[in-house]
Scaffold this motif. Sequence first.
Motif, PDB file in Angstrom:
ATOM      1  N   UNK A  21       0.787  -1.209  -0.045  1.00 14.16           N
ATOM      2  CA  UNK A  21      -0.015  -0.007  -0.025  1.00 14.16           C
ATOM      3  C   UNK A  21       0.707   1.303  -0.041  1.00 14.16           C
ATOM      4  N   UNK A  22       2.306   1.009   0.270  1.00 13.52           N
ATOM      5  CA  UNK A  22       3.143   2.327   0.393  1.00 13.52           C
ATOM      6  C   UNK A  22       3.582   2.713   1.628  1.00 13.52           C
ATOM      7  N   UNK A  23       3.225   1.862   2.779  1.00 12.70           N
ATOM      8  CA  UNK A  23       3.796   2.128   4.047  1.00 12.70           C
ATOM      9  C   UNK A  23       5.326   1.865   4.336  1.00 12.70           C
ATOM     10  N   UNK A  24       6.052   2.781   4.727  1.00 10.06           N
ATOM     11  CA  UNK A  24       7.441   2.175   4.960  1.00 10.06           C
ATOM     12  C   UNK A  24       7.666   1.056   5.793  1.00 10.06           C
ATOM     13  N   UNK A  25       8.515  -0.127   5.012  1.00 10.57           N
ATOM     14  CA  UNK A  25       8.429  -1.108   5.821  1.00 10.57           C
ATOM     15  C   UNK A  25       8.956  -0.977   7.355  1.00 10.57           C
ATOM     16  N   UNK A  26       9.999   0.118   7.855  1.00  6.92           N
ATOM     17  CA  UNK A  26      10.218   0.018   9.281  1.00  6.92           C
ATOM     18  C   UNK A  26       9.128   0.668  10.122  1.00  6.92           C
ATOM     19  N   UNK A  27       8.274   1.326   9.371  1.00  4.95           N
ATOM     20  CA  UNK A  27       7.059   1.669  10.324  1.00  4.95           C
ATOM     21  C   UNK A  27       5.978   0.618  10.425  1.00  4.95           C
ATOM     22  N   UNK A  28       5.923  -0.203   9.386  1.00  6.22           N
ATOM     23  CA  UNK A  28       5.000  -1.314   9.745  1.00  6.22           C
ATOM     24  C   UNK A  28       5.433  -2.141  10.658  1.00  6.22           C
ATOM     25  N   UNK A  29       6.754  -2.396  10.896  1.00  6.26           N
ATOM     26  CA  UNK A  29       7.256  -3.291  11.778  1.00  6.26           C
ATOM     27  C   UNK A  29       7.204  -2.645  13.083  1.00  6.26           C
ATOM     28  N   UNK A  66       1.747 -12.291  16.827  1.00 10.42           N
ATOM     29  CA  UNK A  66       2.308 -11.277  17.360  1.00 10.42           C
ATOM     30  C   UNK A  66       3.560 -10.807  16.520  1.00 10.42           C
ATOM     31  N   UNK A  67       3.659  -9.616  16.485  1.00 10.05           N
ATOM     32  CA  UNK A  67       5.020  -8.968  15.523  1.00 10.05           C
ATOM     33  C   UNK A  67       6.199  -8.892  16.425  1.00 10.05           C
ATOM     34  N   UNK A  68       7.149 -10.121  16.119  1.00 11.54           N
ATOM     35  CA  UNK A  68       8.287  -9.850  17.090  1.00 11.54           C
ATOM     36  C   UNK A  68       9.269  -9.307  16.551  1.00 11.54           C
ATOM     37  N   UNK A  69      10.514  -9.169  17.309  1.00  8.36           N
ATOM     38  CA  UNK A  69      11.699  -8.428  16.633  1.00  8.36           C
ATOM     39  C   UNK A  69      12.056  -9.225  15.495  1.00  8.36           C
ATOM     40  N   UNK A  70      11.945 -10.458  15.202  1.00 12.54           N
ATOM     41  CA  UNK A  70      12.524 -11.150  14.335  1.00 12.54           C
ATOM     42  C   UNK A  70      11.619 -10.939  12.716  1.00 12.54           C
ATOM     43  N   UNK A  71      10.608 -10.685  13.082  1.00 10.06           N
ATOM     44  CA  UNK A  71       9.621 -10.349  12.007  1.00 10.06           C
ATOM     45  C   UNK A  71       9.506  -9.057  11.834  1.00 10.06           C
ATOM     46  N   UNK A  72       9.903  -7.915  12.553  1.00  8.43           N
ATOM     47  CA  UNK A  72      10.069  -6.812  12.180  1.00  8.43           C
ATOM     48  C   UNK A  72      11.267  -6.532  11.236  1.00  8.43           C
ATOM     49  N   UNK A  73      12.407  -7.467  11.642  1.00  5.60           N
ATOM     50  CA  UNK A  73      13.659  -7.468  10.596  1.00  5.60           C
ATOM     51  C   UNK A  73      13.266  -7.661   9.130  1.00  5.60           C
ATOM     52  N   UNK A  74      12.338  -9.022   9.231  1.00 11.73           N
ATOM     53  CA  UNK A  74      11.841  -9.440   7.988  1.00 11.73           C
ATOM     54  C   UNK A  74      11.063  -8.288   7.265  1.00 11.73           C
ATOM     55  N   UNK A  75      10.190  -7.700   7.922  1.00 17.44           N
ATOM     56  CA  UNK A  75       9.463  -6.560   7.185  1.00 17.44           C
ATOM     57  C   UNK A  75      10.254  -5.627   6.533  1.00 17.44           C
ATOM     58  N   UNK A  76      11.441  -5.166   7.187  1.00 21.11           N
ATOM     59  CA  UNK A  76      12.476  -4.133   6.889  1.00 21.11           C
ATOM     60  C   UNK A  76      13.190  -4.564   5.773  1.00 21.11           C
ATOM     61  N   UNK A  77      13.356  -6.035   5.569  1.00 22.75           N
ATOM     62  CA  UNK A  77      13.931  -6.281   4.304  1.00 22.75           C
ATOM     63  C   UNK A  77      13.165  -6.959   3.166  1.00 22.75           C
ATOM     64  N   UNK A  78      11.670  -6.447   3.337  1.00 25.33           N
ATOM     65  CA  UNK A  78      10.966  -7.015   2.344  1.00 25.33           C
ATOM     66  C   UNK A  78      10.870  -8.343   2.119  1.00 25.33           C
ATOM     67  N   UNK A  79      10.688  -9.133   3.042  1.00 26.56           N
ATOM     68  CA  UNK A  79      10.755 -10.470   3.092  1.00 26.56           C
ATOM     69  C   UNK A  79       9.305 -10.921   2.574  1.00 26.56           C
ATOM     70  N   UNK A  80       9.162 -11.915   1.970  1.00 26.61           N
ATOM     71  CA  UNK A  80       7.798 -12.572   1.643  1.00 26.61           C
ATOM     72  C   UNK A  80       7.042 -12.990   2.656  1.00 26.61           C
ATOM     73  N   UNK A  81       5.629 -13.091   2.464  1.00 23.99           N
ATOM     74  CA  UNK A  81       4.664 -13.585   3.398  1.00 23.99           C
ATOM     75  C   UNK A  81       5.120 -14.962   3.843  1.00 23.99           C
ATOM     76  N   UNK A  82       5.694 -15.846   2.893  1.00 21.38           N
ATOM     77  CA  UNK A  82       5.888 -17.263   3.117  1.00 21.38           C
ATOM     78  C   UNK A  82       7.225 -17.171   4.124  1.00 21.38           C
ATOM     79  N   UNK A  83       8.020 -16.436   4.205  1.00 22.53           N
ATOM     80  CA  UNK A  83       9.154 -16.524   4.866  1.00 22.53           C
ATOM     81  C   UNK A  83       8.609 -15.705   6.342  1.00 22.53           C
ATOM     82  N   UNK A  84       7.928 -14.867   6.273  1.00 23.09           N
ATOM     83  CA  UNK A  84       7.352 -14.372   7.414  1.00 23.09           C
ATOM     84  C   UNK A  84       6.488 -15.278   8.601  1.00 23.09           C
TER      85      UNK A  84
END
Length: 555
Positions: free
Chosen positions: A423-431, A502-520
């Motif tokens: 949608x255009x939200x910055x990955x670090x803001x999502x995490x 729950x969005x943990x620190x590891x999932x936050x890192x995955x969001x920042x590096x644009x990981x796929x939903x499968x990896x998440x």
Amino acid sequence: MYPSYRPLLDALQARGADAHALQEAADEADRSGRSIRDILINDQVITEVELTEASADAAGLNAVDLVGYPIDAAAVAKIPLPMVLRHRLLGIGISGDELVVAITDPDDVVAMDDVRAATAMDIRPVVVARSELRRIIDRLKREESDLADVAASLRPEDDSAFANISAGDDAPIVRYVNSLLEQAIQNRASDLHLEPSEKDLRVRYRIDGVLHEVDRVPAGVQSALISRLKIMAAVDITERRVPQNGRITVRLDKHTVDLRLATLPTVWGEKIVLRVLDTGGIDLELKKLGFAEDTYARFSRSFTKPHGMVLVTGPTGSGKSTTLYATLAEISKPEVNIITVEDPVEYRLAGVNQVQVNHKAGLTFAAVLPAILRSDPDVVLIGEIRDKATAQLGVEAALTGHLVLSTLHTNDAPSAITRLIEMGIEPFLVGSSLDCVLAQRLSRRLCEWCKDAYEPSDAELEAMAWPTDQLKAPEQLWRPVGCRSCGQTGYRGRLAINEVMPVTEEIERLAVRHASSTEVGHVAVAEGMVTLREDGLRKCTSGLTTVEEVLRVTV
């Protein structure tokens, strides 16, 4: 001589009825020639329910409760109305070449022979309560005459014919609409669909997530019926080219029910969908919606925090709004300021400030959210995140000390992160703003009265693709049977199937590096997330639903 009613009396006595009162009723029947059933009911020897069940036992038949039963309109049409009125019976279902016929007297073989000859079908009689059958037959008789009168007097192309539709409650079309709405509410329908075709208008109810056809209305009445509903919903009856939305409030059995109306222009006319919003029939308590203990614990940790974003995801009709309302009910306190913005406001909640979106006035999600944040809320509920502007404001509210609840259309919990980024939200803001995602589906709940336990074979488990590496193979599962309590469907009500991420620190890192939903998803499962499929199968082993239902809603 052995009277024909003796098996009935024996069945009643076996059920604990007073033997002396039964004998007196039998003597009265012998003396007067009156029906033993009339005597038993009129003299209040037994209740109508007891008579129905005992009659079924004596004849070796099933008893059916017509209240809430999804009557098949095609089965009703199989038996001519004069024969229905003469024999006081009704076709209620079709199974292959077999017609299911509701009767009150299993000994009336003449009636069965007449129906068999008239329909050229095999007959399977079921016993029903006399008052329930009489009510439905009287309604069918009234509706047939009403619709015939309306069809004869109205022409679909004549708009002037609709001027007096709302003139009074005695108008045939008014009585028919009231009957449709009453039946939908009594049958626990979540939606009422009126779908025009070339020759008629099909009426269907959605009960426990499955559509059932209940009637077909003559084409000559179609425009009058749709106009009546539009008048009730306070929308423009002359506008047929664009979709419209409205709301109807009706009173039934001393409680109020809201219905949300939506119109959709089709090639054969306007399709109407009425969504039944019966707050009296909903228990707004999270644990009663179907949450497992561990899933509830993971979810409750998120919405009890003072800030952050909590999303509920799933397709349309998966119970997202109900879950959010139940969540608000848990956190609503006099010291908490809760403001919602919804399109539309489905349920009115005491102690909650609810705002209705109005697109014509420019009151959109994005336009009203800044005003809401200036009202010093503790909790903000956004009906749905549909675009970047709404998502951005929700994220900013979560980052500035507010608890934000909202819904999002994704197939599972991990996909919510990639959807927000798309949608255009910055990955670090999502995490950093997103705290928890709950994905949800609704499955039909097995009827507690008739569900049948069985031991599944290894071949069956393999065909089900049972995940033995994640969930122990069950020793016992349950299947639907059908009884009078559930209308012979084997299911009554629905329950939620959930996965909480729950969005943990590891999932936050995955969001920042644009990981796929499968990896998440892999990381979330490794961190303890129970997937939708696994949660559904756990509910199967508890006897709450069936594997077929879980596969239907999670595939």
